[in-house]
Write a protein that holds these residues in place. Sequence first.
Motif, short mmCIF file in Angstrom:
data_model
loop_
_atom_site.label_atom_id
_atom_site.label_comp_id
_atom_site.label_asym_id
_atom_site.label_seq_id
_atom_site.Cartn_x
_atom_site.Cartn_y
_atom_site.Cartn_z
N ILE A 259 -3.96 7.80 4.82
CA ILE A 259 -2.92 6.79 5.11
C ILE A 259 -3.12 6.24 6.52
CG2 ILE A 259 -0.43 6.44 5.44
CD1 ILE A 259 0.00 8.62 3.26
N THR B 250 10.76 4.23 3.03
CA THR B 250 10.93 2.78 2.92
C THR B 250 9.73 2.15 2.21
OG1 THR B 250 12.36 2.67 4.85
CG2 THR B 250 11.18 0.65 4.30
N GLU C 231 19.74 5.59 5.25
CA GLU C 231 20.53 6.51 6.10
C GLU C 231 22.00 6.52 5.68
OE1 GLU C 231 19.67 8.71 8.24
OE2 GLU C 231 17.55 8.23 8.46
N THR D 294 11.88 11.36 9.25
CA THR D 294 11.56 9.99 9.66
C THR D 294 10.06 9.69 9.51
OG1 THR D 294 11.75 8.40 11.45
CG2 THR D 294 11.30 10.64 12.13
N TYR E 6 0.86 -1.19 0.00
CA TYR E 6 0.00 0.00 0.00
C TYR E 6 0.90 1.24 0.00
CZ TYR E 6 -2.93 3.73 1.84
OH TYR E 6 -3.55 4.93 2.02
N TYR E 7 0.82 2.00 -1.07
CA TYR E 7 1.58 3.26 -1.12
C TYR E 7 0.72 4.31 -1.80
CZ TYR E 7 4.83 6.95 -1.94
OH TYR E 7 5.42 8.20 -1.94
N1 LIG Z 1 2.61 7.63 1.08
C1 LIG Z 1 2.36 6.60 1.89
N2 LIG Z 1 1.55 5.58 1.50
C2 LIG Z 1 1.29 4.55 2.32
N3 LIG Z 1 1.78 4.44 3.57
C3 LIG Z 1 2.58 5.41 4.02
C4 LIG Z 1 2.92 6.53 3.21
N4 LIG Z 1 3.71 7.35 3.93
C5 LIG Z 1 3.87 6.77 5.12
N5 LIG Z 1 3.20 5.61 5.19
C6 LIG Z 1 3.08 4.76 6.39
O1 LIG Z 1 3.99 5.27 7.34
C7 LIG Z 1 4.84 4.23 7.82
C8 LIG Z 1 6.22 4.79 7.98
O2 LIG Z 1 6.80 5.02 6.71
P1 LIG Z 1 8.26 4.51 6.32
O3 LIG Z 1 8.69 3.39 7.20
O4 LIG Z 1 8.27 4.29 4.87
O5 LIG Z 1 9.08 5.82 6.71
P2 LIG Z 1 10.59 6.24 6.36
O6 LIG Z 1 10.48 7.52 5.62
O7 LIG Z 1 11.29 5.10 5.74
O8 LIG Z 1 11.16 6.55 7.82
P3 LIG Z 1 12.66 6.37 8.40
O9 LIG Z 1 13.46 7.50 7.80
O10 LIG Z 1 12.48 6.52 9.87
O11 LIG Z 1 13.14 5.02 8.00
C9 LIG Z 1 4.76 3.12 6.79
O12 LIG Z 1 4.93 1.87 7.39
C10 LIG Z 1 3.37 3.29 6.23
O13 LIG Z 1 2.45 2.61 7.08
#
Ligand SMILES: Nc1ncnc2c1ncn2[C@@H]1O[C@H](COP(=O)(O)OP(=O)(O)OP(=O)(O)O)[C@@H](O)[C@H]1O
Length: 270
Positions: free
Chosen positions: A188, A50, A110, A45, A18-19
């Motif tokens: 989301i 991810t 990172e 963060t 899901y994105y």
């Molecule tokens: N655009 C999006 N679509 C779907 N889910 C999202 C989206 N943005 C954030 N999320 C949700 O937010 C959670 C956290 O996002 P994610 O782990 O990708 O963050 P990150 O940017 O990789 O953070 P970090 O820098 O701490 O690793 C995801 O597991 C998901 O549930």
Amino acid sequence: MPDREHRIDEHLILEKPYYLPTGNEIEIAEAAYLNRLPLLLKGPTGCGKTRFMQYLAWKLRRPLITVSCHDDLSTSDLVGRFLIRSGEAVWNDGPLTLAVRKGAICYLDEVVEARKDTTVVIHPLADDRRELPVEKKGELVTAPDEFMLTVSYNPGYQSVLKDLKPSTRQRFVALSFNYPDIELEARIVETESCVDKKMALSLVKLAHMTRGLKDSGLPEGASTRLLIQAGKLMCSGINIQDACRVAVTEALTDDPELQGALEEMVTSLF
Ligand SMILES: Nc1ncnc2c1ncn2[C@@H]1O[C@H](COP(=O)(O)OP(=O)(O)OP(=O)(O)O)[C@@H](O)[C@H]1O
Ligand SMILES: [Mg+2]
């Protein structure tokens, strides 16, 4: 050097993650892939970097190999090393070499945390040579078209010392991520945690208020991730105040004054 064999974080993602796109980041990443250009994701963060990579790997049907970078990460950790097995030196590909050989997507999470000398190893891979010198083995591995190098970093809490070198960052197509607008972020939170739309909107409003506390010493406000976690606790029957306290307030800071300010925000909203 201890004789350690690292488990490589490699996934072939079969189910569509899901994105929810916040702009044309998917089209840009696909165009970068088609042109064999490496990609840099930057953003705070918990904003979806991810998740985006998981979605991209699924869409491009490539395995995703993730490396969490840290200040002790050596070139050998990325490229590989000889290990002694039954008295014999046996070569072990590191995650980067494996990704190049397989034509996978390599995601260095990172990347600024990695030592500078480690980052340099990606230079010939991240420009149009697309090759990885495996010096210890005397091998030069050329990346197939399917290979993609991606890196991420969070510019929010980076000191000048930890910034990427211009010669590194100027090899990448850079995509900037941020928390999406209120409606999208609430969607989301609703989808990922199962709270209703009204509660999701209130959680996002709380996040916006916390993100305004930067000047008061909070390095980063509540991320989408924290809101989802608060929502999940609520769905399991934890009351709103407790869910916000443990998932947001306590997760964000140990400072009693800031905690007080955050608790007031929660009270004013719910
Ligand atoms: N655009 C999006 N679509 C779907 N889910 C999202 C989206 N943005 C954030 N999320 C949700 O937010 C959670 C956290 O996002 P994610 O782990 O990708 O963050 P990150 O940017 O990789 O953070 P970090 O820098 O701490 O690793 C995801 O597991 C998901 O549930
Ligand atoms: Mg991440």
